[in-house]
Design a protein around this motif. Structure first.
Motif, mmCIF file in Angstrom:
data_model
loop_
_atom_site.group_PDB
_atom_site.id
_atom_site.type_symbol
_atom_site.label_atom_id
_atom_site.label_comp_id
_atom_site.label_asym_id
_atom_site.label_seq_id
_atom_site.Cartn_x
_atom_site.Cartn_y
_atom_site.Cartn_z
ATOM 1 N N ASP A 1 0.841 -1.190 0.000
ATOM 2 C CA ASP A 1 0.000 0.000 0.000
ATOM 3 C C ASP A 1 0.873 1.236 0.000
ATOM 4 O OD1 ASP A 1 0.940 -0.097 2.584
ATOM 5 O OD2 ASP A 1 -1.019 -0.299 3.516
ATOM 6 N N GLY A 2 0.329 2.290 -0.553
ATOM 7 C CA GLY A 2 1.092 3.521 -0.680
ATOM 8 C C GLY A 2 0.192 4.650 -1.107
ATOM 9 N N ARG A 3 0.757 5.657 -1.685
ATOM 10 C CA ARG A 3 0.017 6.863 -2.016
ATOM 11 C C ARG A 3 -1.041 6.580 -3.081
ATOM 12 N NH1 ARG A 3 0.528 11.914 -0.605
ATOM 13 N NH2 ARG A 3 -0.316 13.582 -1.898
ATOM 14 N N GLY A 4 -2.291 6.615 -2.673
ATOM 15 C CA GLY A 4 -3.393 6.532 -3.612
ATOM 16 C C GLY A 4 -3.754 5.138 -4.079
ATOM 17 N N GLU A 5 -2.974 4.107 -3.729
ATOM 18 C CA GLU A 5 -3.219 2.803 -4.330
ATOM 19 C C GLU A 5 -2.749 1.678 -3.420
ATOM 20 O OE1 GLU A 5 -2.968 2.147 -8.818
ATOM 21 O OE2 GLU A 5 -1.095 1.246 -8.091
ATOM 22 N N VAL A 6 -3.467 0.564 -3.478
ATOM 23 C CA VAL A 6 -3.064 -0.673 -2.810
ATOM 24 C C VAL A 6 -3.022 -1.772 -3.859
ATOM 25 C CG1 VAL A 6 -3.734 -2.457 -1.152
ATOM 26 C CG2 VAL A 6 -4.002 -0.052 -0.549
ATOM 27 N N GLU A 7 -1.933 -2.531 -3.892
ATOM 28 C CA GLU A 7 -1.829 -3.706 -4.749
ATOM 29 C C GLU A 7 -1.716 -4.939 -3.879
ATOM 30 O OE1 GLU A 7 1.539 -3.078 -7.258
ATOM 31 O OE2 GLU A 7 0.372 -1.982 -8.766
ATOM 32 N N VAL A 8 -2.501 -5.962 -4.198
ATOM 33 C CA VAL A 8 -2.468 -7.219 -3.469
ATOM 34 C C VAL A 8 -2.226 -8.334 -4.479
ATOM 35 C CG1 VAL A 8 -3.605 -8.686 -1.780
ATOM 36 C CG2 VAL A 8 -4.195 -6.247 -1.894
ATOM 37 N N ASP A 9 -1.091 -9.007 -4.361
ATOM 38 C CA ASP A 9 -0.752 -10.123 -5.248
ATOM 39 C C ASP A 9 -1.110 -11.436 -4.572
ATOM 40 O OD1 ASP A 9 0.237 -8.690 -7.428
ATOM 41 O OD2 ASP A 9 2.182 -8.439 -6.472
ATOM 42 N N TRP B 1 -2.938 -13.831 -9.456
ATOM 43 C CA TRP B 1 -3.709 -12.674 -9.878
ATOM 44 C C TRP B 1 -3.386 -11.489 -8.978
ATOM 45 C CZ3 TRP B 1 -5.753 -16.946 -7.479
ATOM 46 C CH2 TRP B 1 -6.413 -16.759 -6.268
ATOM 47 N N ARG B 2 -3.784 -10.292 -9.415
ATOM 48 C CA ARG B 2 -3.523 -9.065 -8.659
ATOM 49 C C ARG B 2 -4.817 -8.272 -8.504
ATOM 50 N NH1 ARG B 2 1.291 -5.150 -10.347
ATOM 51 N NH2 ARG B 2 2.412 -6.763 -9.148
ATOM 52 N N LEU B 3 -5.087 -7.859 -7.274
ATOM 53 C CA LEU B 3 -6.176 -6.952 -6.940
ATOM 54 C C LEU B 3 -5.575 -5.571 -6.701
ATOM 55 C CD1 LEU B 3 -9.099 -6.278 -5.963
ATOM 56 C CD2 LEU B 3 -8.372 -7.058 -3.693
ATOM 57 N N THR B 4 -6.128 -4.564 -7.380
ATOM 58 C CA THR B 4 -5.667 -3.192 -7.203
ATOM 59 C C THR B 4 -6.830 -2.323 -6.766
ATOM 60 O OG1 THR B 4 -4.008 -3.481 -8.957
ATOM 61 C CG2 THR B 4 -4.532 -1.226 -8.299
ATOM 62 N N LEU B 5 -6.601 -1.531 -5.730
ATOM 63 C CA LEU B 5 -7.597 -0.569 -5.250
ATOM 64 C C LEU B 5 -6.972 0.814 -5.290
ATOM 65 C CD1 LEU B 5 -7.529 -3.236 -3.051
ATOM 66 C CD2 LEU B 5 -9.828 -2.301 -2.735
ATOM 67 N N SER B 6 -7.717 1.759 -5.846
ATOM 68 C CA SER B 6 -7.195 3.103 -6.017
ATOM 69 C C SER B 6 -8.169 4.114 -5.446
ATOM 70 C CB SER B 6 -6.955 3.406 -7.510
ATOM 71 O OG SER B 6 -6.639 4.773 -7.693
ATOM 72 N N ALA B 7 -7.629 5.164 -4.841
ATOM 73 C CA ALA B 7 -8.452 6.266 -4.341
ATOM 74 C C ALA B 7 -8.813 7.243 -5.455
ATOM 75 C CB ALA B 7 -7.726 7.007 -3.223
#
Length: 271
Positions: free
Chosen positions: A102-110, A260-266
């Motif tokens: 997680d970081g600025r504006g976005e979370v990536e989960v592999d 797979w990758r899940l991405t969440l963005s603000a």
């Protein structure tokens, strides 16, 4: 994707099924926002594999099925282990590992699901969001949609945003309904007043991906209904693995690992 001045942070609970207990957007002019809806139920603390699902909100990892057996999958009722930013769980016939950045504006989960080659599964990030009646959901116009008009009934097919005349893109006030849907899209952008959240999923090896919706406007459960909204990136295209036809489920390749990758963005991911 539009940039965001907010930072997304997640909190998980490995001791209780690896559930995400917080997804918070921090910063910006308004200070911050918690995106996850939660409800209290002390029964969630003592669940063991095989128990009926206890809904306390947040994000549950549903695998190898969502509906069906076991209810909401096999991972949510087990203790996970944690090593730095990686968490994992061993289930009947497979293991699941996720690594969070997680970081600025976005979370990536592999994610990595390890099992015998050919193992079939459905996975969903069962994200229950705390949304106002003004919230809207945005996915590609005309996307093929499977609508589940009742909790236990079969699906009917239509097109986003209103399959069979049921408008799924707007929430509105409680109306006593509860419907599910699976949309053949790889991302969904949530608008709630000025706030934005984009959820997307990408999978290796040609795995099928989609976005499931659970729009419960006070129609479920029958005895004590409450309001909850699920926006759930998926590997697979059905809620119940037992109903999966050709191309409807993920499948572990010859390597023994599905990824797979899940991405969440603000920010806003609308086209």
């Amino acid at each position: 994707m539009a940039s965001s001045s907010r930072t997304l942070r997640i909190v998980t609970d490995p001791a209780h099924g690896g559930r995400w207990t917080s997804l918070r957007a921090e910063g910006g002019r308004e200070g911050g926002r918690e995106w996850l809806w939660r409800r209290a139920d002390p029964a969630r603390e003592g669940v063991v594999p095989g128990d009926a699902f206890v809904d306390v909100g947040g994000v549950e990892e549903c695998v190898p099925t969502v509906r069906g057996v076991p209810d909401h999958g096999d991972a949510w009722g087990r203790v996970w282990s944690r090593d730095g930013d990686t968490e994992s769980v061993r289930c009947e016939g497979f293991s699941l590992t996720r690594t969070v950045r997680d970081g600025r504006g976005e979370v990536e989960v592999d994610y990595v699901l390890a099992a015998d080659p050919g193992f079939r599964f459905v996975w969903a990030a069962h994200a229950l969001l705390d949304l106002s009646p003004r919230a809207t959901l945005h996915m590609p116009e005309g996307a093929r949609t499977r609508l589940y008009p009742s909790a236990d009934g079969p699906w009917v097919e239509g097109s986003w945003p209103a399959p069979r005349g049921v408008a799924l893109d707007r929430l509105g006030p409680d109306d006593g309904t509860a419907v599910g849907a699976v949309v053949e899209a790889d991302s969904c952008c949530v608008h709630d007043d000025e706030d934005r959240l984009t959820l997307s999923v990408r999978a290796a090896d040609g795995q099928p991906v989609s976005v499931a919706l659970w729009r419960n406007l006070g129609g479920f459960p029958a005895e004590r209904p409450y309001r909850s909204t699920g926006v759930e990136p998926m590997v697979g295209r059905v809620f119940d693995l037992a109903e999966a036809g050709p191309g409807d489920a993920g499948r572990v390749p010859t390597s023994g690992e599905a990824r797979w990758r899940l991405t969440l963005s603000a920010g806003c991911g609308c086209a």
